[in-house]
Write a protein that holds these residues in place. Structure first.
Motif: not given
Length: 393
Positions: A151-174
């Motif tokens: 089907g399709y993915v929404d790449p904006r939301k896919l990146v947002a989801a990856q970042v949310a999981c990353f930050e939830k696991a303790g990752g640091t966004s700069i």
């Protein structure tokens, strides 16, 4: 004081965000460097990313076994990423691939579907018209329809989801751009555009077409960046309802310049619903970094816009859109046609880039490969025929 992490990922796009998530899952301390999408493309003075879009086709069917495996492994993780992040990005509408009946192209697509035991039917034109009455296909057409896992993915939301999981696991966004990445002996250093720096035991650079930027890396990767144009057709609420159940669609006719890909109704950030069509009739390469920025500040190539509007009118003759918009994009190609995943120089700085027009759907697995590369210090992917080797100019 310079902040230090086990790993630093440069590039907040689909590959970089995926790699950052996989690294935090492994228990490492990780920083993800990148500003994200600018509010005003025309006024933006930094890098751009091709994931600034709301619709990319996803499918397992592919004539290339490595790309099919990259896709299938990524698709298998979509729902878990959605559940963990709370951000839905995947529309399982199915994907239709059409072309001349009996052609090598259609036969090879059908063979791939059979080899992977996919839920994918080979349909003649009569069956295509019955199942997909919206589309006007040539009398000689046949198609393979992958109903599940496509089907399709929404790449904006896919990146947002990856970042949310990353930050939830303790990752640091700069939220900054990287000016350069250099080997500092026992670590790698990332010089930031705003001043200062951040260091990591290893740094993974995932900056797409901007990976060639002067001074970013010790060596310049061999990449070709091509300008792309897409057209969006805004729909009325009535049209959205009438097109419910419409799949993604890839058409390969006898004339390569008439090839196109098509996305079904998708809601964009402005709250409106659009169809999308892409497929440039000619290739235009972009060499300089500033030229890429200038390209993203425009509306695409006029010749491509005319071409895509004609293809859309031919494919959906009854469509009367509220309006038609054109949007620029770029595609980054590697020497061997697969993503680059390897070290640039020494054992501190690695590169993960080169979507080759096929990576959005496969970005989570590509990100995993990049993460595993910097964790191990070497590539270990025996299930793939390609070695993902980085080539340099």
């Amino acid at each position: 004081m310079v902040r230090h992490f086990d790993f630093v990922v440069v590039g907040r796009g689909m590959m970089g965000a995926a790699a950052a998530r996989h690294l935090t899952k492994a228990g490492a301390s990780v920083a993800l460097v990148g500003r994200g999408e600018p509010a005003d493309w025309k006024a933006h003075d930094g890098v751009f990313s091709s994931h600034y879009d709301s619709g990319r086709i996803t499918r397992t069917i592919d004539q290339d076994a490595d790309w099919a495996l990259l896709a299938s492994r990524s698709i298998a993780r979509y729902r878990a990423i959605e559940a963990e992040s709370g951000i839905p990005f995947y529309g399982e509408t199915g994907c239709l691939i059409s072309g001349p009946a009996g052609s090598d192209f259609i036969n090879s697509v059908a063979a791939v579907a059979e080899r992977h035991a996919l839920d994918a039917l080979l349909l003649d034109r009569t069956a295509l018209r019955q199942r997909f009455a919206w589309f006007d296909l040539p009398e000689t057409s046949a198609g393979v329809f992958e109903a599940k896992g496509a089907g399709y993915v929404d790449p904006r939301k896919l990146v947002a989801a990856q970042v949310a999981c990353f930050e939830k696991a303790g990752g640091t966004s700069i939220l900054d751009d990287a000016n350069s990445v250099s080997d500092a002996g026992d670590r790698a250093a990332v010089a930031l555009k705003s001043g200062g720096s951040v260091t990591g035991g290893r740094v993974l650079v995932a900056t797409g077409g901007f990976s060639r930027a002067p001074g970013l890396l010790p060596k310049v990767p061999a990449l070709v960046v091509k300008a792309r144009t897409v057209v969006l057709a805004q729909l009325t609420p009535e049209q959205v309802e009438a097109y419910r159940g419409m799949p993604s669609w890839i058409d390969e006719g006898t004339d390569p310049s008439e090839h196109f890909y098509f996305l079904p109704p998708i809601v964009y950030p402005d709250g409106e619903t659009y169809l999308k069509i892409g497929g440039d009739p000619t290739d235009v390469e972009i060499e300089e970094e500033q030229a890429i920025r200038d390209w993203f500040g425009g509306e695409g190539r006029p010749e491509a816009i005319v071409h895509l509007k004609r293809l859309l009118a031919r494919a959906l003759p009854d469509l009367k859109p509220v309006r038609l918009l054109s949007v620029p994009c770029v595609t980054t190609y590697t020497t061997h046609g697969y993503p680059y995943a390897g070290f640039v120089e020494g054992e501190r700085i690695a590169l993960l880039t080169g979507g080759n027009g096929a990576a959005a759907k496969s970005s989570d697995e590509i990100g995993r490969i990049g993460a595993d590369l910097v964790i191990r210090g070497r590539l270990d992917e025996p299930d793939y025929a390609t070695d993902f080797a980085v080539h340099f100019r």
